[in-house]
Motif scaffolding. Sequence first.
Motif, PDB file in Angstrom:
ATOM      1  N   ILE A  21       0.842  -1.194   0.000  1.00  0.00           N
ATOM      2  CA  ILE A  21       0.000   0.000   0.000  1.00  0.00           C
ATOM      3  C   ILE A  21       0.880   1.249   0.000  1.00  0.00           C
ATOM      4  CG2 ILE A  21      -1.828   1.272   1.191  1.00  0.00           C
ATOM      5  CD1 ILE A  21      -2.474  -1.422   2.646  1.00  0.00           C
ATOM      6  N   PRO A  22       1.022   1.925  -1.151  1.00  0.00           N
ATOM      7  CA  PRO A  22       1.714   3.219  -1.148  1.00  0.00           C
ATOM      8  C   PRO A  22       0.764   4.301  -0.638  1.00  0.00           C
ATOM      9  CG  PRO A  22       1.006   2.706  -3.366  1.00  0.00           C
ATOM     10  CD  PRO A  22       0.585   1.539  -2.503  1.00  0.00           C
ATOM     11  N   VAL A  23       1.291   5.272   0.067  1.00  0.00           N
ATOM     12  CA  VAL A  23       0.430   6.325   0.610  1.00  0.00           C
ATOM     13  C   VAL A  23       1.162   7.665   0.572  1.00  0.00           C
ATOM     14  CG1 VAL A  23       1.192   5.806   2.977  1.00  0.00           C
ATOM     15  CG2 VAL A  23      -0.950   7.032   2.600  1.00  0.00           C
ATOM     16  N   TYR A  24       0.395   8.711   0.294  1.00  0.00           N
ATOM     17  CA  TYR A  24       0.961  10.060   0.266  1.00  0.00           C
ATOM     18  C   TYR A  24      -0.026  11.011   0.939  1.00  0.00           C
ATOM     19  CZ  TYR A  24       2.936  14.423  -1.508  1.00  0.00           C
ATOM     20  OH  TYR A  24       3.486  15.684  -1.606  1.00  0.00           O
ATOM     21  N   ASN A  25       0.304  11.432   2.158  1.00  0.00           N
ATOM     22  CA  ASN A  25      -0.496  12.413   2.908  1.00  0.00           C
ATOM     23  C   ASN A  25      -1.942  11.974   3.128  1.00  0.00           C
ATOM     24  OD1 ASN A  25       1.656  14.178   3.171  1.00  0.00           O
ATOM     25  ND2 ASN A  25       1.124  15.376   1.355  1.00  0.00           N
ATOM     26  N   ARG A  26      -2.176  10.696   3.395  1.00  0.00           N
ATOM     27  CA  ARG A  26      -3.551  10.222   3.579  1.00  0.00           C
ATOM     28  C   ARG A  26      -3.667   9.283   4.788  1.00  0.00           C
ATOM     29  NH1 ARG A  26      -6.712  10.896  -1.138  1.00  0.00           N
ATOM     30  NH2 ARG A  26      -6.090  12.908  -2.027  1.00  0.00           N
ATOM     31  N   PRO A  27      -3.336   9.724   5.996  1.00  0.00           N
ATOM     32  CA  PRO A  27      -3.439   8.821   7.151  1.00  0.00           C
ATOM     33  C   PRO A  27      -4.859   8.346   7.423  1.00  0.00           C
ATOM     34  CG  PRO A  27      -3.016  11.093   7.858  1.00  0.00           C
ATOM     35  CD  PRO A  27      -2.821  11.047   6.372  1.00  0.00           C
ATOM     36  N   ASP A  28      -5.866   9.194   7.205  1.00  0.00           N
ATOM     37  CA  ASP A  28      -7.248   8.781   7.448  1.00  0.00           C
ATOM     38  C   ASP A  28      -7.651   7.627   6.531  1.00  0.00           C
ATOM     39  OD1 ASP A  28      -7.439  10.703   9.366  1.00  0.00           O
ATOM     40  OD2 ASP A  28      -8.479  12.163   8.099  1.00  0.00           O
ATOM     41  N   GLU A  29      -7.187   7.682   5.277  1.00  0.00           N
ATOM     42  CA  GLU A  29      -7.496   6.594   4.348  1.00  0.00           C
ATOM     43  C   GLU A  29      -6.850   5.293   4.806  1.00  0.00           C
ATOM     44  OE1 GLU A  29      -7.983   9.099   0.196  1.00  0.00           O
ATOM     45  OE2 GLU A  29      -6.255   7.807   0.463  1.00  0.00           O
ATOM     46  N   LEU A  76      -8.605   1.666   5.538  1.00  0.00           N
ATOM     47  CA  LEU A  76      -8.166   0.484   4.790  1.00  0.00           C
ATOM     48  C   LEU A  76      -7.710  -0.622   5.745  1.00  0.00           C
ATOM     49  CD1 LEU A  76      -5.909   0.603   1.606  1.00  0.00           C
ATOM     50  CD2 LEU A  76      -5.907  -1.295   3.185  1.00  0.00           C
ATOM     51  N   LEU A  77      -6.873  -0.268   6.714  1.00  0.00           N
ATOM     52  CA  LEU A  77      -6.376  -1.268   7.655  1.00  0.00           C
ATOM     53  C   LEU A  77      -7.511  -1.834   8.513  1.00  0.00           C
ATOM     54  CD1 LEU A  77      -2.985   0.316   8.806  1.00  0.00           C
ATOM     55  CD2 LEU A  77      -3.367  -1.489   7.114  1.00  0.00           C
ATOM     56  N   GLU A  78      -8.461  -0.990   8.868  1.00  0.00           N
ATOM     57  CA  GLU A  78      -9.612  -1.469   9.625  1.00  0.00           C
ATOM     58  C   GLU A  78     -10.378  -2.527   8.831  1.00  0.00           C
ATOM     59  OE1 GLU A  78     -12.184  -2.137  12.600  1.00  0.00           O
ATOM     60  OE2 GLU A  78     -10.474  -0.781  12.765  1.00  0.00           O
ATOM     61  N   SER A  79     -10.499  -2.329   7.516  1.00  0.00           N
ATOM     62  CA  SER A  79     -11.193  -3.326   6.686  1.00  0.00           C
ATOM     63  C   SER A  79     -10.396  -4.626   6.593  1.00  0.00           C
ATOM     64  CB  SER A  79     -11.465  -2.762   5.283  1.00  0.00           C
ATOM     65  OG  SER A  79     -10.276  -2.604   4.523  1.00  0.00           O
ATOM     66  N   LEU A  80      -9.064  -4.536   6.628  1.00  0.00           N
ATOM     67  CA  LEU A  80      -8.241  -5.742   6.566  1.00  0.00           C
ATOM     68  C   LEU A  80      -8.294  -6.535   7.876  1.00  0.00           C
ATOM     69  CD1 LEU A  80      -5.132  -4.392   4.603  1.00  0.00           C
ATOM     70  CD2 LEU A  80      -6.863  -6.001   3.777  1.00  0.00           C
ATOM     71  N   VAL A  81      -8.531  -5.848   8.988  1.00  0.00           N
ATOM     72  CA  VAL A  81      -8.695  -6.547  10.265  1.00  0.00           C
ATOM     73  C   VAL A  81      -9.832  -7.561  10.199  1.00  0.00           C
ATOM     74  CG1 VAL A  81      -9.445  -6.237  12.665  1.00  0.00           C
ATOM     75  CG2 VAL A  81      -7.694  -4.732  11.706  1.00  0.00           C
ATOM     76  N   LYS A  98       2.227  12.092   7.941  1.00  0.00           N
ATOM     77  CA  LYS A  98       2.555  10.675   7.961  1.00  0.00           C
ATOM     78  C   LYS A  98       1.442   9.833   8.593  1.00  0.00           C
ATOM     79  CE  LYS A  98       7.531  11.574   8.377  1.00  0.00           C
ATOM     80  NZ  LYS A  98       8.746  11.313   9.189  1.00  0.00           N
ATOM     81  N   CYS A  99       1.501   8.536   8.295  1.00  0.00           N
ATOM     82  CA  CYS A  99       0.510   7.602   8.850  1.00  0.00           C
ATOM     83  C   CYS A  99       1.161   6.602   9.794  1.00  0.00           C
ATOM     84  CB  CYS A  99      -0.230   6.880   7.723  1.00  0.00           C
ATOM     85  SG  CYS A  99       0.790   5.753   6.757  1.00  0.00           S
ATOM     86  N   ASP A 100       2.374   6.875  10.281  1.00  0.00           N
ATOM     87  CA  ASP A 100       3.070   5.918  11.141  1.00  0.00           C
ATOM     88  C   ASP A 100       2.315   5.630  12.434  1.00  0.00           C
ATOM     89  OD1 ASP A 100       3.570   8.552  11.769  1.00  0.00           O
ATOM     90  OD2 ASP A 100       5.630   8.243  12.398  1.00  0.00           O
ATOM     91  N   SER A 101       1.656   6.648  12.994  1.00  0.00           N
ATOM     92  CA  SER A 101       0.888   6.430  14.226  1.00  0.00           C
ATOM     93  C   SER A 101      -0.331   5.549  13.960  1.00  0.00           C
ATOM     94  CB  SER A 101       0.446   7.766  14.820  1.00  0.00           C
ATOM     95  OG  SER A 101      -0.397   8.476  13.929  1.00  0.00           O
ATOM     96  N   ILE A 102      -0.912   5.671  12.771  1.00  0.00           N
ATOM     97  CA  ILE A 102      -2.041   4.803  12.394  1.00  0.00           C
ATOM     98  C   ILE A 102      -1.568   3.360  12.291  1.00  0.00           C
ATOM     99  CG2 ILE A 102      -3.770   4.308  10.630  1.00  0.00           C
ATOM    100  CD1 ILE A 102      -4.271   6.929  12.107  1.00  0.00           C
ATOM    101  N   VAL A 103      -0.405   3.159  11.670  1.00  0.00           N
ATOM    102  CA  VAL A 103       0.142   1.810  11.529  1.00  0.00           C
ATOM    103  C   VAL A 103       0.378   1.185  12.905  1.00  0.00           C
ATOM    104  CG1 VAL A 103       2.129   0.490  10.718  1.00  0.00           C
ATOM    105  CG2 VAL A 103       1.159   2.278   9.264  1.00  0.00           C
ATOM    106  N   GLU A 104       0.931   1.959  13.834  1.00  0.00           N
ATOM    107  CA  GLU A 104       1.197   1.453  15.183  1.00  0.00           C
ATOM    108  C   GLU A 104      -0.080   0.938  15.842  1.00  0.00           C
ATOM    109  OE1 GLU A 104       3.894   0.914  17.064  1.00  0.00           O
ATOM    110  OE2 GLU A 104       5.130   1.375  15.300  1.00  0.00           O
ATOM    111  N   LYS A 105      -1.189   1.621  15.571  1.00  0.00           N
ATOM    112  CA  LYS A 105      -2.467   1.257  16.183  1.00  0.00           C
ATOM    113  C   LYS A 105      -2.919  -0.150  15.795  1.00  0.00           C
ATOM    114  CE  LYS A 105      -6.379   3.120  14.714  1.00  0.00           C
ATOM    115  NZ  LYS A 105      -7.486   4.087  14.456  1.00  0.00           N
ATOM    116  N   PHE A 106      -2.489  -0.616  14.606  1.00  0.00           N
ATOM    117  CA  PHE A 106      -2.968  -1.904  14.085  1.00  0.00           C
ATOM    118  C   PHE A 106      -1.947  -3.033  14.227  1.00  0.00           C
ATOM    119  CE2 PHE A 106      -5.804   1.064  11.943  1.00  0.00           C
ATOM    120  CZ  PHE A 106      -7.011   0.399  12.010  1.00  0.00           C
ATOM    121  N   LYS A 107      -0.774  -2.744  14.772  1.00  0.00           N
ATOM    122  CA  LYS A 107       0.275  -3.760  14.809  1.00  0.00           C
ATOM    123  C   LYS A 107      -0.071  -4.964  15.681  1.00  0.00           C
ATOM    124  CE  LYS A 107       4.519  -1.580  13.291  1.00  0.00           C
ATOM    125  NZ  LYS A 107       5.924  -1.231  13.610  1.00  0.00           N
TER     126      LYS A 107
END
Length: 333
Positions: free
Chosen positions: A7-15, A19-24, A44-53
């Motif tokens: 998943i490439p991302v550019y300035n879209r942490p909300d997206e 997306l990750l919520e749907s993959l859960v 960045k979306c690094d904090s979003i990624v941490e939430k799903f680890k």
Amino acid sequence: MHFSIIIPVYNRPDEVDELLESLVHQNYNQPYEIIIVEDGSNVKCDSIVEKFKAQLTIRYFFKPNSGPGNSRNFGMQQANGDYFIIFDSDCIIPKYYLSIVNSVLNENYTDCYGGPDKALDSFSDIQKAINFVMTSFFTTGGIRGGSEKIGKFQPRSFNMGISKRAFEASNGFGNIHPGEDPDLSIRLWKLGFQTQLIPNAFVYHKRRIDWSKFLTQVNKFGKARPILNSWYPEYAKLTFFFPTIFILGCIGSIVVLIFFTFYLPILVFLVYFISLFISSWWSNKSLKIASLSLIATFIQFYGYGIGFLKSFILVQILRRKPESALPELFFKK
């Protein structure tokens, strides 16, 4: 198969959050990994990624901005899987997606596949109208919406898969954007790989876009096609000229009506738009979305048609090098 989702991302942490919520909620019971590639974002979306680890096997990479194609390649280079699945960040994935892909590839394996896109009820009316014109038989021949009747299927990079073997043989995506996905499909065909459409492997493609952004997007689509035709003339089709012919014909019919009081040409276009309106109304059960679909269709044909005409003149008539004639379509690697 061991899937790696890229998943490439550019300035879209909300997206990325959606997306990750749907993959859960995937009902797929085999291990898979997720690779998030932050393409030089300021937000960045690094904090979003941490939430799903704790719920997903996920890795996060940050790299300088170099465009979506290069970012997908980077993600595939980091991946551990033997089959890569690529999503855009503005997609929401149905819970049975991975199970469907796994089942189809086990029964009818190909080294590359693509799936269609649909709209959720929660999408805005403009998003639903744009989704309709991007998938309707009346506008794109239905090829993006699940039909494989128009030639060999060329997967689109918002929802596609490619084997590690095919990625390594092809070197992945080129630096043109848009147009990087049909370019990759054709190169794969030339290398002897097969592609297929998996109709039930659809995603909900949000397309967070307004009319102005949609015009810019389809204009670039139009510019990219003559470049691809110049690279791969054996895959050029007369249907690629249709949006340009449509716009010129629409203008011509108005001129004929004004100066010669001849109604037949304008009536042809009127019948077309009435048919499109009825189709959208039937599909979306909304008069408002049907009306917005007319606007979206005109923007799509105008943007693509004018872009195609400009690129065709520069690249295929004047024989200018695409990178210098249309530099906005190329990322520097």
